[in-house]
Scaffold this active site. Sequence first.
Site, PDB file in Angstrom:
ATOM      1  CG  LEU A 193      -1.966   0.969   1.413  1.00 39.72           C
ATOM      2  CD1 LEU A 193      -3.027   0.745   0.358  1.00 39.72           C
ATOM      3  CD2 LEU A 193      -2.590   0.853   2.802  1.00 39.72           C
ATOM      4  CG  HIS A 212       9.000   2.377  10.153  1.00 39.42           C
ATOM      5  ND1 HIS A 212       8.579   3.599   9.696  1.00 39.42           N
ATOM      6  CD2 HIS A 212      10.354   2.399  10.137  1.00 39.42           C
ATOM      7  CE1 HIS A 212       9.649   4.334   9.431  1.00 39.42           C
ATOM      8  NE2 HIS A 212      10.728   3.633   9.692  1.00 39.42           N
TER       9      HIS A 212
END
Length: 337
Positions: free
Chosen positions: A127, A231
């Site tokens: 994505l 992250h």
Amino acid sequence: MSFLIRTARLSDLQPLYEMAKLTGGGFTNLPPDRASLTAKLERSAAACDRDDDQLGDDLFVLMLENTKTGEVRGTGQIFSAIGQKWPFYSYRITTVTQHSKELERTVTAELLSLVNDLGGASEVGGLFLHPNERAGGLGMLLARSRYLFIAAHRARFGDKLLAELRGIIDERGGSPFWDAIGGKFFHMGFQEADEFNAVHGNQFIADLMPKHPVYLAMLSEQARQVIGLPHPSGRAAMRMLESEGFSYEGYVDIFDGGPTMTARTDSVASIRDAKSAPVTSCELDKGEKALIATGRLADFRCCYGAREVTADGMAIDARAADLLHVSEGDLVWSIGR
Ligand SMILES: CC(C)(COP(=O)(O)OP(=O)(O)OC[C@H]1O[C@@H](n2cnc3c(N)ncnc32)[C@H](O)[C@@H]1OP(=O)(O)O)[C@@H](O)C(=O)NCCC(=O)NCCSC(=O)CCC(=O)O
């Protein structure tokens, strides 16, 4: 808005490559490598050429296009069944409890165990939205269009769905998880392994990874702290997965320790709530805001629009009908925004 999601074509290589260069690395499904990206586009085209209801080892690549300018601004991917050719490895956090009668002590230890539990699941990934287009609802359109694609081609996907989020990388571009585990066996820094991974795939990691369970207590504090954490740039992706009903069930990436989010395919909100109906009118004035999709495989298209669901079908607004190339009687799939 004139944004449209459509199935990728071979001619999307250049914009896909430009986006891959913007990811900043560590993004397994979108490596900045033309040969890997070409292979992805070819695999997606082959998957679209087969129009039957059989589960295969398919990859579908979708693109977000600004139809006013013709520019590609984002992308997303769906794998129909992972681990078909090469086994799919994850670390699963498991627990072992032991008791010593003499010490009158019960000790619980956590382990990272190498498993193939998620083989056969479908995966959403890759994505990416161009940084200039973020925070305006397009990330949501990209992510959710994949669930409408799955709903519209349900037999081509598995009963479980997963998504992998990138793990934590420190200021030096290193991965504390990699340094504590993989790095000890590969004699490669994380950056080097990441580049190799981008071009050759991650099978080498599974090949050389220690096969025995690893005790969490024996890892460095820095490594333990990042297990199962995304992250920071993956937080929006995680938030969207959670609102669809995905959850973190203790599976982590064997490379960087990032969380693997899983869900039952039919429980994913945008798949469960997707409605299909014939278009009854293309002139709806005011309606419920929705994602609307149409077309099979290579002809799949999806955009934001307005809908009104009635007993005999669905009325949609003229702009959406125009973007989707549909007219009265055509079948559409949709979900509310
Ligand atoms: C992931 C996207 C496409 C998301 O697009 P946008 O940033 O425009 O998203 P958005 O519409 O602003 O926000 C989507 C939802 O996330 C929330 N959100 C946004 N930023 C957040 C943050 N820092 N922390 C927590 N939540 C956050 C918003 O409130 C919103 O939820 P509410 O509506 O509830 O308020 C983009 O950020 C991007 O391209 N990022 C860089 C690449 C990346 O990290 N890709 C994901 C890789 S991981 C992957 O590919 C697997 C996952 C997957 O494929 O789905």
